[in-house]
Design a protein around this motif. Sequence first.
Motif, PDB file in Angstrom:
ATOM      1  N   MET A   1      77.484  61.907  28.259  1.00  0.00           N
ATOM      2  CA  MET A   1      78.337  63.030  28.624  1.00  0.00           C
ATOM      3  C   MET A   1      77.629  64.366  28.397  1.00  0.00           C
ATOM      4  N   ALA A   2      76.948  64.492  27.257  1.00  0.00           N
ATOM      5  CA  ALA A   2      76.241  65.739  26.959  1.00  0.00           C
ATOM      6  C   ALA A   2      75.142  65.995  27.983  1.00  0.00           C
ATOM      7  N   TYR A   3      74.426  64.944  28.342  1.00  0.00           N
ATOM      8  CA  TYR A   3      73.353  65.100  29.323  1.00  0.00           C
ATOM      9  C   TYR A   3      73.922  65.491  30.686  1.00  0.00           C
ATOM     10  N   PHE A   4      75.017  64.841  31.077  1.00  0.00           N
ATOM     11  CA  PHE A   4      75.681  65.204  32.329  1.00  0.00           C
ATOM     12  C   PHE A   4      76.070  66.684  32.315  1.00  0.00           C
ATOM     13  N   ASP A   5      76.735  67.097  31.249  1.00  0.00           N
ATOM     14  CA  ASP A   5      77.279  68.453  31.180  1.00  0.00           C
ATOM     15  C   ASP A   5      76.193  69.526  31.112  1.00  0.00           C
ATOM     16  N   MET A   6      75.059  69.202  30.492  1.00  0.00           N
ATOM     17  CA  MET A   6      74.020  70.213  30.268  1.00  0.00           C
ATOM     18  C   MET A   6      72.745  69.923  31.054  1.00  0.00           C
ATOM     19  N   SER A   7      72.859  69.146  32.125  1.00  0.00           N
ATOM     20  CA  SER A   7      71.662  68.738  32.865  1.00  0.00           C
ATOM     21  C   SER A   7      70.917  69.921  33.479  1.00  0.00           C
ATOM     22  N   ALA A   8      71.640  70.944  33.916  1.00  0.00           N
ATOM     23  CA  ALA A   8      70.972  72.098  34.530  1.00  0.00           C
ATOM     24  C   ALA A   8      70.096  72.820  33.508  1.00  0.00           C
ATOM     25  N   LEU A   9      70.633  73.032  32.308  1.00  0.00           N
ATOM     26  CA  LEU A   9      69.843  73.675  31.259  1.00  0.00           C
ATOM     27  C   LEU A   9      68.703  72.767  30.820  1.00  0.00           C
ATOM     28  N   HIS A  10      68.967  71.473  30.728  1.00  0.00           N
ATOM     29  CA  HIS A  10      67.925  70.510  30.371  1.00  0.00           C
ATOM     30  C   HIS A  10      66.739  70.627  31.319  1.00  0.00           C
ATOM     31  N   ASP A  11      67.016  70.703  32.612  1.00  0.00           N
ATOM     32  CA  ASP A  11      65.939  70.764  33.595  1.00  0.00           C
ATOM     33  C   ASP A  11      65.120  72.043  33.446  1.00  0.00           C
ATOM     34  N   VAL A  12      65.786  73.134  33.091  1.00  0.00           N
ATOM     35  CA  VAL A  12      65.084  74.405  32.917  1.00  0.00           C
ATOM     36  C   VAL A  12      64.128  74.347  31.735  1.00  0.00           C
ATOM     37  N   VAL A  13      64.589  73.830  30.607  1.00  0.00           N
ATOM     38  CA  VAL A  13      63.804  73.943  29.376  1.00  0.00           C
ATOM     39  C   VAL A  13      62.877  72.765  29.112  1.00  0.00           C
ATOM     40  N   PHE A  14      63.124  71.617  29.760  1.00  0.00           N
ATOM     41  CA  PHE A  14      62.277  70.454  29.502  1.00  0.00           C
ATOM     42  C   PHE A  14      61.395  70.055  30.679  1.00  0.00           C
ATOM     43  N   HIS A  15      61.611  70.616  31.845  1.00  0.00           N
ATOM     44  CA  HIS A  15      60.813  70.256  33.009  1.00  0.00           C
ATOM     45  C   HIS A  15      59.899  71.392  33.452  1.00  0.00           C
ATOM     46  N   GLY A  16      59.659  72.345  32.562  1.00  0.00           N
ATOM     47  CA  GLY A  16      58.802  73.470  32.904  1.00  0.00           C
ATOM     48  C   GLY A  16      57.331  73.093  32.895  1.00  0.00           C
ATOM     49  N   ALA A  17      56.526  73.997  33.402  1.00  0.00           N
ATOM     50  CA  ALA A  17      55.090  73.735  33.529  1.00  0.00           C
ATOM     51  C   ALA A  17      54.404  73.603  32.175  1.00  0.00           C
ATOM     52  N   GLU A  18      54.990  74.214  31.125  1.00  0.00           N
ATOM     53  CA  GLU A  18      54.336  74.171  29.818  1.00  0.00           C
ATOM     54  C   GLU A  18      54.588  72.870  29.073  1.00  0.00           C
ATOM     55  N   MET A  19      55.479  72.018  29.590  1.00  0.00           N
ATOM     56  CA  MET A  19      55.764  70.753  28.932  1.00  0.00           C
ATOM     57  C   MET A  19      54.705  69.720  29.306  1.00  0.00           C
ATOM     58  N   PRO A  20      54.250  68.912  28.330  1.00  0.00           N
ATOM     59  CA  PRO A  20      53.254  67.885  28.645  1.00  0.00           C
ATOM     60  C   PRO A  20      53.821  66.822  29.570  1.00  0.00           C
ATOM     61  N   LEU A  21      52.942  66.237  30.386  1.00  0.00           N
ATOM     62  CA  LEU A  21      53.378  65.200  31.311  1.00  0.00           C
ATOM     63  C   LEU A  21      53.927  63.998  30.551  1.00  0.00           C
ATOM     64  N   ARG A  22      53.265  63.652  29.448  1.00  0.00           N
ATOM     65  CA  ARG A  22      53.711  62.549  28.604  1.00  0.00           C
ATOM     66  C   ARG A  22      53.707  63.002  27.154  1.00  0.00           C
ATOM     67  N   GLN A  23      54.655  62.513  26.384  1.00  0.00           N
ATOM     68  CA  GLN A  23      54.689  62.828  24.969  1.00  0.00           C
ATOM     69  C   GLN A  23      55.391  61.708  24.216  1.00  0.00           C
ATOM     70  N   ALA A  24      54.993  61.522  22.954  1.00  0.00           N
ATOM     71  CA  ALA A  24      55.638  60.517  22.116  1.00  0.00           C
ATOM     72  C   ALA A  24      57.050  60.975  21.791  1.00  0.00           C
ATOM     73  N   MET A  25      58.002  60.061  21.859  1.00  0.00           N
ATOM     74  CA  MET A  25      59.406  60.411  21.657  1.00  0.00           C
ATOM     75  C   MET A  25      59.953  59.926  20.321  1.00  0.00           C
ATOM     76  N   GLY A  26      59.154  59.164  19.581  1.00  0.00           N
ATOM     77  CA  GLY A  26      59.667  58.544  18.365  1.00  0.00           C
ATOM     78  C   GLY A  26      60.046  59.497  17.257  1.00  0.00           C
ATOM     79  N   ASP A  27      59.565  60.742  17.314  1.00  0.00           N
ATOM     80  CA  ASP A  27      59.829  61.684  16.231  1.00  0.00           C
ATOM     81  C   ASP A  27      60.803  62.793  16.607  1.00  0.00           C
ATOM     82  N   ILE A  28      61.376  62.757  17.803  1.00  0.00           N
ATOM     83  CA  ILE A  28      62.320  63.809  18.161  1.00  0.00           C
ATOM     84  C   ILE A  28      63.666  63.506  17.495  1.00  0.00           C
ATOM     85  N   PRO A  29      64.435  64.535  17.136  1.00  0.00           N
ATOM     86  CA  PRO A  29      65.664  64.328  16.357  1.00  0.00           C
ATOM     87  C   PRO A  29      66.647  63.337  16.967  1.00  0.00           C
TER      88      PRO A  29
END
Length: 214
Positions: A119-147
């Motif tokens: 539900m949270a992802y659905f509701d905030m998908s537009a903001l998610h795309d802005v802040v996590f799909h930008g050019a400065e984000m790495p193509l791949r990253q380890a996810m095991g340590d994110i909160p």
Amino acid sequence: MAIERFVRRGRVGRARPRPSGAPVGPRRADLRRATLLAAAGTLFETQGVEATTVDEIALLAGVAKGTFYHYFETKADLIPALRERFSDAFMTRVKRAVNACGAGDWHGRLKAWIEAAVMAYFDMSALHDVVFHGAEMPLRQAMGDIPVVLDLAALLAGGNAAGAWAVRDAREVAVIMFHGLHGATDEAIVTGRTVDEIATLLSALYLRMIAVPD
């Protein structure tokens, strides 16, 4: 221009410590910063980061342009701040849903985690795309340590210790579950499937995946 450069260098407008005995609650400075972030998020979602100016952000936030530079040196500094804001809001919703379940209701807690995350992802998908799909984000990253993954891993480890399911490596399983949830929710957003459909599907799938063997 001189005062703007002065503010950019951080010589004025630094937040002061809260006085002893001051009322508990958000500082006025915290509220201004939050208002600027909300305005930036709205504009970034609707017209993109590049097309948005600091003047527009300040105008929508109802503050002077100089106030913006009191909190952020550049427009680019808004992205990591918005990323943190997204993550905090996401985790708040997930934790609230999980905590509403009984402490020993491990299946219910996992279902609540999945439903709230979808539900949270659905509701905030537009903001998610802005802040996590930008050019400065790495193509791949380890996810095991994110909160969010660590929180899911802790839930899986707790249920495993209680005998609710069988998980050998809670962190690795949490990574797999999170990637699956992320991908399935993206697919649902594109194809028009509902939140309830995807949450029900994921809950049933994940509970079967970690079920205690007969």
